[in-house]
Design a protein around this motif. Structure first.
Motif, mmCIF file in Angstrom:
data_model
loop_
_atom_site.group_PDB
_atom_site.id
_atom_site.type_symbol
_atom_site.label_atom_id
_atom_site.label_comp_id
_atom_site.label_asym_id
_atom_site.label_seq_id
_atom_site.Cartn_x
_atom_site.Cartn_y
_atom_site.Cartn_z
ATOM 1 N N PHE A 22 62.366 55.545 23.991
ATOM 2 C CA PHE A 22 61.317 55.876 25.242
ATOM 3 C C PHE A 22 59.913 56.388 24.490
ATOM 4 C CE2 PHE A 22 59.551 58.916 28.087
ATOM 5 C CZ PHE A 22 59.666 58.460 29.388
ATOM 6 N N PHE A 23 59.809 57.368 23.680
ATOM 7 C CA PHE A 23 58.588 57.840 23.396
ATOM 8 C C PHE A 23 57.978 56.814 22.359
ATOM 9 C CE2 PHE A 23 60.685 61.788 24.388
ATOM 10 C CZ PHE A 23 59.956 62.370 25.194
ATOM 11 N N GLY A 24 58.738 56.006 21.869
ATOM 12 C CA GLY A 24 57.756 54.881 21.135
ATOM 13 C C GLY A 24 56.923 54.038 22.241
ATOM 14 N N ASN A 25 57.681 53.554 23.168
ATOM 15 C CA ASN A 25 56.984 52.703 24.141
ATOM 16 C C ASN A 25 56.124 53.473 24.861
ATOM 17 O OD1 ASN A 25 58.188 49.901 24.156
ATOM 18 N ND2 ASN A 25 60.200 51.126 23.935
ATOM 19 N N LEU A 26 56.563 54.669 25.062
ATOM 20 C CA LEU A 26 55.377 55.620 25.930
ATOM 21 C C LEU A 26 53.995 55.508 25.195
ATOM 22 C CD1 LEU A 26 54.691 57.304 28.501
ATOM 23 C CD2 LEU A 26 55.405 59.290 27.123
ATOM 24 N N ALA A 29 52.236 52.581 25.439
ATOM 25 C CA ALA A 29 51.751 52.212 27.006
ATOM 26 C C ALA A 29 50.411 53.136 26.980
ATOM 27 C CB ALA A 29 52.437 52.699 27.891
ATOM 28 N N VAL A 30 50.401 54.401 26.566
ATOM 29 C CA VAL A 30 49.309 55.290 26.547
ATOM 30 C C VAL A 30 48.225 55.023 25.662
ATOM 31 C CG1 VAL A 30 48.451 57.717 26.457
ATOM 32 C CG2 VAL A 30 50.710 57.010 27.539
ATOM 33 N N VAL A 31 48.515 54.617 24.473
ATOM 34 C CA VAL A 31 47.580 54.631 23.288
ATOM 35 C C VAL A 31 47.296 53.185 23.023
ATOM 36 C CG1 VAL A 31 47.095 54.964 20.776
ATOM 37 C CG2 VAL A 31 48.289 56.788 22.145
ATOM 38 N N ASN A 136 56.719 46.951 30.470
ATOM 39 C CA ASN A 136 56.856 47.943 29.565
ATOM 40 C C ASN A 136 57.505 49.362 30.690
ATOM 41 O OD1 ASN A 136 57.172 49.604 27.083
ATOM 42 N ND2 ASN A 136 55.450 50.679 27.880
ATOM 43 N N ARG A 137 56.797 49.393 31.773
ATOM 44 C CA ARG A 137 57.128 50.478 32.865
ATOM 45 C C ARG A 137 58.572 50.243 33.349
ATOM 46 N NH1 ARG A 137 51.604 49.146 36.389
ATOM 47 N NH2 ARG A 137 50.389 50.433 35.198
ATOM 48 N N VAL A 138 59.031 49.124 33.484
ATOM 49 C CA VAL A 138 60.426 48.764 33.836
ATOM 50 C C VAL A 138 61.349 49.301 32.763
ATOM 51 C CG1 VAL A 138 62.233 47.280 34.158
ATOM 52 C CG2 VAL A 138 60.036 47.021 35.330
ATOM 53 N N ARG A 139 60.873 49.053 31.713
ATOM 54 C CA ARG A 139 61.717 49.406 30.127
ATOM 55 C C ARG A 139 61.542 50.941 30.210
ATOM 56 N NH1 ARG A 139 60.256 46.855 24.507
ATOM 57 N NH2 ARG A 139 58.030 47.580 25.545
ATOM 58 N N LEU A 140 60.498 51.678 30.423
ATOM 59 C CA LEU A 140 60.401 53.040 30.153
ATOM 60 C C LEU A 140 61.392 53.497 31.160
ATOM 61 C CD1 LEU A 140 56.291 53.745 29.885
ATOM 62 C CD2 LEU A 140 58.318 54.330 27.970
ATOM 63 N N VAL A 141 61.398 53.363 32.475
ATOM 64 C CA VAL A 141 62.317 54.047 33.496
ATOM 65 C C VAL A 141 63.712 53.575 33.225
ATOM 66 C CG1 VAL A 141 63.020 53.439 35.902
ATOM 67 C CG2 VAL A 141 60.519 53.571 35.368
ATOM 68 N N THR A 142 63.974 52.594 32.609
ATOM 69 C CA THR A 142 65.329 52.050 32.260
ATOM 70 C C THR A 142 65.976 53.105 31.079
ATOM 71 O OG1 THR A 142 64.892 50.064 31.163
ATOM 72 C CG2 THR A 142 65.631 49.995 33.538
ATOM 73 N N VAL A 143 64.989 53.128 29.968
ATOM 74 C CA VAL A 143 65.489 53.748 28.952
ATOM 75 C C VAL A 143 65.639 55.218 28.892
ATOM 76 C CG1 VAL A 143 64.787 54.252 26.535
ATOM 77 C CG2 VAL A 143 64.659 51.847 27.353
ATOM 78 N N GLY A 144 64.447 55.774 29.914
ATOM 79 C CA GLY A 144 64.563 57.276 30.239
ATOM 80 C C GLY A 144 65.614 57.444 31.068
#
Length: 160
Positions: A22-26, A29-31, A136-144
């Motif tokens: 999650f935090f790797g993909n976040l 997404a942010v940086v 990646n938004r979908v992935r962040l939601v599902t992983v989180g």
């Protein structure tokens, strides 16, 4: 080691893996992604190639498949443990598998063309960067959500 002990070890490892994922993909997404999408069709390149420095593939190759495998193993090990809450465990495993499928799609259908294909046109790269952001938004939601459900399962198991 009992089945309950094995489940606790596997589920705890799965939670740690989901946090990493999650935090790797976040972070990406942010940086990183704003730079990819703001390039307005100019080529996006990672200097070191597919497995070179700066490639997100190096970061995820060991962790993502291992997290999915450990999560499935935790689901199997915990299924017959009486104090384990099955619905959040089952949903957590399912969401982990959805996350893995989205990741496979992103890597094979988006990242390879976005970062490593020499014949991808600049306008296609801009479109692929936007697709990466949406997926990646979908992935962040599902992983989180999978990670949270595994934590809920562990809490319910320890309080039962």
């Amino acid at each position: 080691m009992t089945t309950a002990d094995l489940f606790l070890v596997l589920a705890t490892a799965a939670v740690a893996g989901h946090a990493h994922w999650f935090f790797g993909n976040l972070y990406e997404a942010v940086v990183l992604a704003p730079g990819w999408t703001s390039m307005a069709g100019r080529p996006v390149q990672l200097a070191g190639g597919f497995l070179g420095p700066g490639s997100p593939v190096r970061y995820y190759i060991p962790a993502t498949p291992l997290t999915a495998l450990v999560t499935v193993a935790a689901g199997v090990a915990g299924w017959n443990v009486p104090q384990v809450a099955r619905p959040p465990l089952a949903l957590g495993v399912a969401l982990c598998l959805v996350s893995a499928a989205v990741t496979v799609y992103i890597v094979t259908r988006v990242n390879l063309r976005l970062f490593f294909a020499a014949d991808t046109a600049p306008e296609q790269k801009a479109m692929l960067a936007r697709r990466w952001v949406r997926l990646n938004r979908v992935r962040l939601v599902t992983v989180g959500a999978a990670g949270i459900l595994l934590v809920v399962t562990l809490i319910r198991c320890r309080t039962a």
